[in-house]
Design a protein around this motif. Sequence first.
Motif, PDB file in Angstrom:
ATOM      1  N   ALA A 221       0.833  -1.218   0.000  1.00  0.00           N
ATOM      2  CA  ALA A 221       0.000   0.000   0.000  1.00  0.00           C
ATOM      3  C   ALA A 221       0.864   1.264   0.000  1.00  0.00           C
ATOM      4  CB  ALA A 221      -0.920  -0.016   1.207  1.00  0.00           C
ATOM      5  N   ASP A 222       2.101   1.171   0.509  1.00  0.00           N
ATOM      6  CA  ASP A 222       2.987   2.342   0.523  1.00  0.00           C
ATOM      7  C   ASP A 222       3.815   2.453  -0.750  1.00  0.00           C
ATOM      8  OD1 ASP A 222       2.164   2.956   3.104  1.00  0.00           O
ATOM      9  OD2 ASP A 222       3.598   1.515   3.965  1.00  0.00           O
ATOM     10  N   GLY A 223       3.550   1.586  -1.703  1.00  0.00           N
ATOM     11  CA  GLY A 223       4.300   1.634  -2.961  1.00  0.00           C
ATOM     12  C   GLY A 223       5.653   0.948  -2.866  1.00  0.00           C
ATOM     13  N   VAL A 224       5.895   0.246  -1.773  1.00  0.00           N
ATOM     14  CA  VAL A 224       7.172  -0.461  -1.607  1.00  0.00           C
ATOM     15  C   VAL A 224       7.080  -1.807  -2.321  1.00  0.00           C
ATOM     16  CG1 VAL A 224       8.743  -1.487   0.100  1.00  0.00           C
ATOM     17  CG2 VAL A 224       7.585   0.696   0.587  1.00  0.00           C
ATOM     18  N   ARG A 225       8.111  -2.108  -3.106  1.00  0.00           N
ATOM     19  CA  ARG A 225       8.086  -3.377  -3.856  1.00  0.00           C
ATOM     20  C   ARG A 225       8.769  -4.491  -3.067  1.00  0.00           C
ATOM     21  NH1 ARG A 225      10.883  -3.393  -8.712  1.00  0.00           N
ATOM     22  NH2 ARG A 225       9.340  -4.458  -9.984  1.00  0.00           N
ATOM     23  N   HIS A 226       8.126  -5.653  -3.061  1.00  0.00           N
ATOM     24  CA  HIS A 226       8.697  -6.839  -2.406  1.00  0.00           C
ATOM     25  C   HIS A 226       8.939  -7.850  -3.520  1.00  0.00           C
ATOM     26  CE1 HIS A 226       7.364  -5.594   1.762  1.00  0.00           C
ATOM     27  NE2 HIS A 226       6.703  -4.753   0.985  1.00  0.00           N
ATOM     28  N   ILE A 227      10.210  -8.147  -3.740  1.00  0.00           N
ATOM     29  CA  ILE A 227      10.566  -9.034  -4.852  1.00  0.00           C
ATOM     30  C   ILE A 227      11.085 -10.338  -4.250  1.00  0.00           C
ATOM     31  CG2 ILE A 227      11.895  -9.219  -6.996  1.00  0.00           C
ATOM     32  CD1 ILE A 227      12.411  -6.087  -6.506  1.00  0.00           C
ATOM     33  N   ARG A 228      10.430 -11.421  -4.560  1.00  0.00           N
ATOM     34  CA  ARG A 228      10.825 -12.711  -3.982  1.00  0.00           C
ATOM     35  C   ARG A 228      11.311 -13.630  -5.089  1.00  0.00           C
ATOM     36  NH1 ARG A 228       5.792 -11.546  -2.064  1.00  0.00           N
ATOM     37  NH2 ARG A 228       5.858 -10.576  -0.009  1.00  0.00           N
ATOM     38  N   ILE A 229      12.429 -14.271  -4.813  1.00  0.00           N
ATOM     39  CA  ILE A 229      12.945 -15.221  -5.805  1.00  0.00           C
ATOM     40  C   ILE A 229      13.238 -16.553  -5.122  1.00  0.00           C
ATOM     41  CG2 ILE A 229      15.361 -14.388  -5.623  1.00  0.00           C
ATOM     42  CD1 ILE A 229      15.451 -14.925  -8.733  1.00  0.00           C
ATOM     43  N   GLN A 230      12.747 -17.597  -5.725  1.00  0.00           N
ATOM     44  CA  GLN A 230      12.994 -18.958  -5.235  1.00  0.00           C
ATOM     45  C   GLN A 230      14.296 -19.426  -5.876  1.00  0.00           C
ATOM     46  OE1 GLN A 230      10.688 -21.354  -3.477  1.00  0.00           O
ATOM     47  NE2 GLN A 230      12.624 -22.491  -3.447  1.00  0.00           N
ATOM     48  N   GLY A 231      15.250 -19.801  -5.047  1.00  0.00           N
ATOM     49  CA  GLY A 231      16.553 -20.173  -5.580  1.00  0.00           C
ATOM     50  C   GLY A 231      16.605 -21.584  -6.137  1.00  0.00           C
ATOM     51  N   GLN A 232      17.695 -21.843  -6.834  1.00  0.00           N
ATOM     52  CA  GLN A 232      18.044 -23.173  -7.317  1.00  0.00           C
ATOM     53  C   GLN A 232      16.994 -23.804  -8.226  1.00  0.00           C
ATOM     54  OE1 GLN A 232      19.206 -25.029  -3.544  1.00  0.00           O
ATOM     55  NE2 GLN A 232      21.311 -24.329  -3.904  1.00  0.00           N
ATOM     56  N   THR A 233      16.326 -22.976  -9.001  1.00  0.00           N
ATOM     57  CA  THR A 233      15.394 -23.523  -9.986  1.00  0.00           C
ATOM     58  C   THR A 233      16.052 -23.378 -11.370  1.00  0.00           C
ATOM     59  OG1 THR A 233      14.314 -21.394 -10.330  1.00  0.00           O
ATOM     60  CG2 THR A 233      13.378 -22.800  -8.619  1.00  0.00           C
ATOM     61  N   PRO A 234      15.651 -24.223 -12.320  1.00  0.00           N
ATOM     62  CA  PRO A 234      16.305 -24.146 -13.633  1.00  0.00           C
ATOM     63  C   PRO A 234      15.951 -22.874 -14.401  1.00  0.00           C
ATOM     64  CG  PRO A 234      14.686 -25.947 -13.558  1.00  0.00           C
ATOM     65  CD  PRO A 234      14.664 -25.305 -12.216  1.00  0.00           C
ATOM     66  N   LEU A 235      16.894 -22.407 -15.186  1.00  0.00           N
ATOM     67  CA  LEU A 235      16.653 -21.282 -16.106  1.00  0.00           C
ATOM     68  C   LEU A 235      16.868 -21.819 -17.518  1.00  0.00           C
ATOM     69  CD1 LEU A 235      18.722 -18.407 -14.417  1.00  0.00           C
ATOM     70  CD2 LEU A 235      16.296 -18.942 -14.106  1.00  0.00           C
ATOM     71  N   LYS A 236      16.106 -21.287 -18.446  1.00  0.00           N
ATOM     72  CA  LYS A 236      16.173 -21.806 -19.815  1.00  0.00           C
ATOM     73  C   LYS A 236      16.516 -20.695 -20.811  1.00  0.00           C
ATOM     74  CE  LYS A 236      13.513 -24.996 -22.641  1.00  0.00           C
ATOM     75  NZ  LYS A 236      14.269 -24.462 -23.739  1.00  0.00           N
ATOM     76  N   GLY A 237      17.401 -20.969 -21.736  1.00  0.00           N
ATOM     77  CA  GLY A 237      17.840 -19.983 -22.722  1.00  0.00           C
ATOM     78  C   GLY A 237      16.678 -19.336 -23.465  1.00  0.00           C
ATOM     79  N   GLN A 238      16.872 -18.099 -23.888  1.00  0.00           N
ATOM     80  CA  GLN A 238      15.794 -17.313 -24.506  1.00  0.00           C
ATOM     81  C   GLN A 238      16.265 -16.650 -25.797  1.00  0.00           C
ATOM     82  OE1 GLN A 238      12.526 -17.027 -23.181  1.00  0.00           O
ATOM     83  NE2 GLN A 238      13.417 -18.730 -22.039  1.00  0.00           N
ATOM     84  N   VAL A 239      15.316 -16.150 -26.562  1.00  0.00           N
ATOM     85  CA  VAL A 239      15.626 -15.322 -27.729  1.00  0.00           C
ATOM     86  C   VAL A 239      15.360 -13.874 -27.317  1.00  0.00           C
ATOM     87  CG1 VAL A 239      14.981 -14.764 -30.110  1.00  0.00           C
ATOM     88  CG2 VAL A 239      15.020 -17.157 -29.338  1.00  0.00           C
ATOM     89  N   ILE A 240      16.364 -13.011 -27.471  1.00  0.00           N
ATOM     90  CA  ILE A 240      16.238 -11.627 -26.985  1.00  0.00           C
ATOM     91  C   ILE A 240      16.561 -10.648 -28.111  1.00  0.00           C
ATOM     92  CG2 ILE A 240      17.135  -9.932 -25.321  1.00  0.00           C
ATOM     93  CD1 ILE A 240      18.020 -12.295 -23.579  1.00  0.00           C
ATOM     94  N   ALA A 241      15.684  -9.651 -28.287  1.00  0.00           N
ATOM     95  CA  ALA A 241      15.983  -8.518 -29.184  1.00  0.00           C
ATOM     96  C   ALA A 241      16.159  -7.313 -28.265  1.00  0.00           C
ATOM     97  CB  ALA A 241      14.850  -8.311 -30.168  1.00  0.00           C
ATOM     98  N   VAL A 242      17.376  -6.819 -28.148  1.00  0.00           N
ATOM     99  CA  VAL A 242      17.652  -5.729 -27.192  1.00  0.00           C
ATOM    100  C   VAL A 242      17.167  -4.403 -27.784  1.00  0.00           C
ATOM    101  CG1 VAL A 242      19.437  -4.547 -25.863  1.00  0.00           C
ATOM    102  CG2 VAL A 242      19.700  -6.986 -26.400  1.00  0.00           C
ATOM    103  N   PRO A 243      16.279  -3.703 -27.088  1.00  0.00           N
ATOM    104  CA  PRO A 243      15.835  -2.390 -27.592  1.00  0.00           C
ATOM    105  C   PRO A 243      16.928  -1.335 -27.435  1.00  0.00           C
ATOM    106  CG  PRO A 243      14.654  -2.980 -25.562  1.00  0.00           C
ATOM    107  CD  PRO A 243      15.660  -4.074 -25.815  1.00  0.00           C
ATOM    108  N   GLY A 244      16.781  -0.216 -28.140  1.00  0.00           N
ATOM    109  CA  GLY A 244      17.801   0.833 -28.129  1.00  0.00           C
ATOM    110  C   GLY A 244      17.902   1.545 -26.782  1.00  0.00           C
ATOM    111  N   ASP A 245      19.085   2.040 -26.497  1.00  0.00           N
ATOM    112  CA  ASP A 245      19.390   2.580 -25.164  1.00  0.00           C
ATOM    113  C   ASP A 245      18.857   4.011 -24.982  1.00  0.00           C
ATOM    114  OD1 ASP A 245      20.656   3.552 -22.826  1.00  0.00           O
ATOM    115  OD2 ASP A 245      22.265   2.080 -23.083  1.00  0.00           O
TER     116      ASP A 245
END
Length: 446
Positions: A221-245
Amino acid sequence: MSHENAARPATARRSSGLSGTVRMPGDKSISHRSFMFGGLASGQTRITGLLEGEDVLRTGEAMKAMGAVITKSGDEWIIDGVGNGCLLQPEAPLDFGNAGTGSRLTMGLVGTYEMETTFIGDASLSKRPMGRVLDPLREMGVQVVSAASGDRMPITLRGPNQAAPIRYRVPMASAQVKSAVLLAGLNTPGVTTVIEPVMTRDHTEKMLKGFGANLEVETDADGVRHIRIQGQTPLKGQVIAVPGDPSSAGFPLVAALIVPGSDVTIENVLMNPTRTGLVTTLIEMGGSIELVNQRTAGGEDVADLRVRSSELRGVVVPAERAPSMIDEYPVLAVAASFAEGRTLMQGLEELRVKESDRLAAVAAGLKANGVECDEGEASLAVRGVPGGKGLGGGTVATHLDHRIAMSFLVMGLASQQPVSVDDATMIATSFPEFMDLMTGLGAEIG
Ligand code: S3P
């Protein structure tokens, strides 16, 4: 790398109307993360639009040194990653050159591994505070085997047998610190939580989700972000188009606004709301910036910007906007130098610990070129001179800071006298195409 070579000064001269269309090179933040997450994830990641600046290439070298296979075919970078939890101990120190993002995120990424990793960098990076990343890592059980005084590089880390998940409230507005803790959480059992009171660029969260990480964000409610990450899970390669800076776009953007008679289109600019503070501020100042062809690409907002020279007026830039334009204050200060009246920028404390003390470097550069300004502890006030009469004629000390160099070269395009910078080599860390791109628009820089 060139920024360690002999300094190469450069001078910009008053130019007549800039015109043409330019395409922005890839975003630096997303490019670093593409190499890191691609190198970590199992399977293949294919990247187009990657920024091939020195900083990003250092990150690629670091990932290679820890087991990723990175090749380039045509315009595409192809990465065969190691799999989450499977990075290898590098045989030599990881040299990050000038790159705060590369080094700080990588400390998070590998700090929790039970191996020794040494981080080194150039004279600028070696002065920058790393305690902001080392403190949460220490809480997770990471041993700082050695560091120069004040938690500076060279730094050697050694992870524990098994890292401990933490709840960490980020004490300053820093996407690098947030990201380092989240990346450490990837190799930690259980749930690591980052509490972010002030939102900063969210590329790590977005991209990690895209790679399959178990990550959730809740805003209270105060606009504070709570970011939770579960560790040790697999990650899978992706296709990425990087937008301009959007940070690099700031240079032709401000140049087109302040050089009379300009009409420039800047294509392919990332418009993620955590990055658009400069555009917002320049529009408030009266800048003619039209967003055309607004679209979504790879989960990010992107647009082309049509920019025409404008009579700018001074504004107050609120402190809350600082995270969304943190790298853009030097070039905003240049725009403010040509505006009617006074521009006040607040909430600038983080500028003191960038590639240089940017607040001091900007104020010194402005003064050397006849601009009246007041440097506060965390603020900058600039009194503009519409038309740039009497401005210029100075040489700016860049302190190995690419954004100081580019900003003051932009200033010289509209000031009465030329503006010189003592070194332009380090521009290659983030924007190797800068000189060609600007001269292609008609800028007189050499
Ligand atoms: C970045 C975060 C910002 C920014 C830097 C890139 C990132 O640094 O200045 O250029 O990619 O996470 P801080 O986290 O120090 O604010």
